[in-house]
Design a protein around this motif. Structure first.
Motif, PDB file in Angstrom:
ATOM      1  N   SER A   1     -16.638  -1.133 -42.214  1.00  0.00           N
ATOM      2  CA  SER A   1     -17.202  -1.961 -43.280  1.00  0.00           C
ATOM      3  C   SER A   1     -18.716  -1.767 -43.273  1.00  0.00           C
ATOM      4  O   SER A   1     -19.287  -1.244 -42.319  1.00  0.00           O
ATOM      5  CB  SER A   1     -16.854  -3.425 -43.044  1.00  0.00           C
ATOM      6  N   GLY A   2     -19.354  -2.168 -44.329  1.00  0.00           N
ATOM      7  CA  GLY A   2     -20.810  -2.063 -44.400  1.00  0.00           C
ATOM      8  C   GLY A   2     -21.268  -0.627 -44.514  1.00  0.00           C
ATOM      9  O   GLY A   2     -20.625   0.207 -45.140  1.00  0.00           O
ATOM     10  N   CYS A   3     -22.372  -0.327 -43.865  1.00  0.00           N
ATOM     11  CA  CYS A   3     -22.933   1.023 -43.880  1.00  0.00           C
ATOM     12  C   CYS A   3     -21.991   1.965 -43.143  1.00  0.00           C
ATOM     13  O   CYS A   3     -21.587   1.690 -42.017  1.00  0.00           O
ATOM     14  CB  CYS A   3     -24.304   1.020 -43.210  1.00  0.00           C
TER      15      CYS A   3
ATOM     16  N   HIS B   1     -23.236   2.966 -39.542  1.00  0.00           N
ATOM     17  CA  HIS B   1     -23.704   1.976 -38.567  1.00  0.00           C
ATOM     18  C   HIS B   1     -23.101   2.135 -37.172  1.00  0.00           C
ATOM     19  O   HIS B   1     -23.720   1.740 -36.192  1.00  0.00           O
ATOM     20  CB  HIS B   1     -23.519   0.542 -39.084  1.00  0.00           C
ATOM     21  N   THR B   2     -21.930   2.750 -37.044  1.00  0.00           N
ATOM     22  CA  THR B   2     -21.333   2.899 -35.709  1.00  0.00           C
ATOM     23  C   THR B   2     -22.033   3.951 -34.868  1.00  0.00           C
ATOM     24  O   THR B   2     -21.841   4.001 -33.650  1.00  0.00           O
ATOM     25  CB  THR B   2     -19.837   3.250 -35.805  1.00  0.00           C
TER      26      THR B   2
ATOM     27  N   GLU C   1     -26.924  -5.873 -36.766  1.00  0.00           N
ATOM     28  CA  GLU C   1     -25.648  -6.518 -37.100  1.00  0.00           C
ATOM     29  C   GLU C   1     -25.350  -6.511 -38.598  1.00  0.00           C
ATOM     30  O   GLU C   1     -24.219  -6.299 -39.013  1.00  0.00           O
ATOM     31  CB  GLU C   1     -25.650  -7.957 -36.586  1.00  0.00           C
ATOM     32  N   ALA C   2     -26.354  -6.708 -39.423  1.00  0.00           N
ATOM     33  CA  ALA C   2     -26.142  -6.766 -40.874  1.00  0.00           C
ATOM     34  C   ALA C   2     -25.580  -5.466 -41.432  1.00  0.00           C
ATOM     35  O   ALA C   2     -24.892  -5.475 -42.448  1.00  0.00           O
ATOM     36  CB  ALA C   2     -27.448  -7.110 -41.581  1.00  0.00           C
ATOM     37  N   ARG C   3     -25.830  -4.345 -40.757  1.00  0.00           N
ATOM     38  CA  ARG C   3     -25.328  -3.066 -41.265  1.00  0.00           C
ATOM     39  C   ARG C   3     -23.811  -3.012 -41.248  1.00  0.00           C
ATOM     40  O   ARG C   3     -23.207  -2.248 -41.977  1.00  0.00           O
ATOM     41  CB  ARG C   3     -25.911  -1.905 -40.458  1.00  0.00           C
ATOM     42  N   ALA C   4     -23.177  -3.805 -40.402  1.00  0.00           N
ATOM     43  CA  ALA C   4     -21.720  -3.821 -40.345  1.00  0.00           C
ATOM     44  C   ALA C   4     -21.131  -4.618 -41.500  1.00  0.00           C
ATOM     45  O   ALA C   4     -19.944  -4.508 -41.778  1.00  0.00           O
ATOM     46  CB  ALA C   4     -21.257  -4.402 -39.011  1.00  0.00           C
ATOM     47  N   ARG C   5     -21.955  -5.405 -42.180  1.00  0.00           N
ATOM     48  CA  ARG C   5     -21.460  -6.251 -43.269  1.00  0.00           C
ATOM     49  C   ARG C   5     -21.927  -5.795 -44.646  1.00  0.00           C
ATOM     50  O   ARG C   5     -21.256  -6.036 -45.637  1.00  0.00           O
ATOM     51  CB  ARG C   5     -21.929  -7.695 -43.052  1.00  0.00           C
ATOM     52  N   VAL C   6     -23.074  -5.174 -44.720  1.00  0.00           N
ATOM     53  CA  VAL C   6     -23.705  -4.870 -46.002  1.00  0.00           C
ATOM     54  C   VAL C   6     -23.642  -3.374 -46.294  1.00  0.00           C
ATOM     55  O   VAL C   6     -24.014  -2.565 -45.455  1.00  0.00           O
ATOM     56  CB  VAL C   6     -25.196  -5.317 -45.983  1.00  0.00           C
TER      57      VAL C   6
END
Length: 123
Positions: free
Chosen positions: A76-78, A81-82, A89-94
């Motif tokens: 999810s998100g970017c 990001h992994t 943290e926001a990169r996992a959502r946005v």
């Protein structure tokens, strides 16, 4: 259309580049703008993989750590990001939108303004 992981080769043949990761555009713009000032961490990693035939020069290669996401179940998100060295943290959502970073150069990173610009080739 020319598809490659070698951005140096692509820039020799094209005036405009589009960098994709896992099917999403993460950066696009004039070739020289991307080579001189890559804004997305994935673009920076790709550029660091270009071999420089300069004897004695230390490599500035960026080795990506982290989990390689599944193609069938992308994160999810970017999408980067992994494996991103600058992940928050926001990169996992946005899912970051492509933002203008100057002169037709756009990058999809929620940390565009926080990351220091890096000039990879002289102007």
């Amino acid at each position: 259309l020319f598809i490659t992981h070698d951005l140096g080769l692509a820039a020799e043949r094209a005036d405009y580049l589009v960098v994709m990761h896992r099917g999403r555009i993460v950066e696009k713009g004039p070739s020289l703008a991307i080579l001189r000032n890559p804004r997305h961490p994935y673009t920076r990693a790709l550029l660091s993989a270009i071999l420089e035939p300069v004897p004695g020069r230390a490599s500035q290669r960026r080795i990506l750590m982290g989990d390689i996401p599944s193609r069938s179940t992308p994160p999810s998100g970017c999408v980067f990001h992994t494996r991103c060295p600058h992940a928050i943290e926001a990169r996992a959502r946005v899912v970051p939108p492509l933002e203008d970073v100057g002169a037709g150069h756009r990058s999809a990173c929620i940390r565009n303004h926080a990351l220091q610009t890096v000039e990879t080739i002289p102007a």
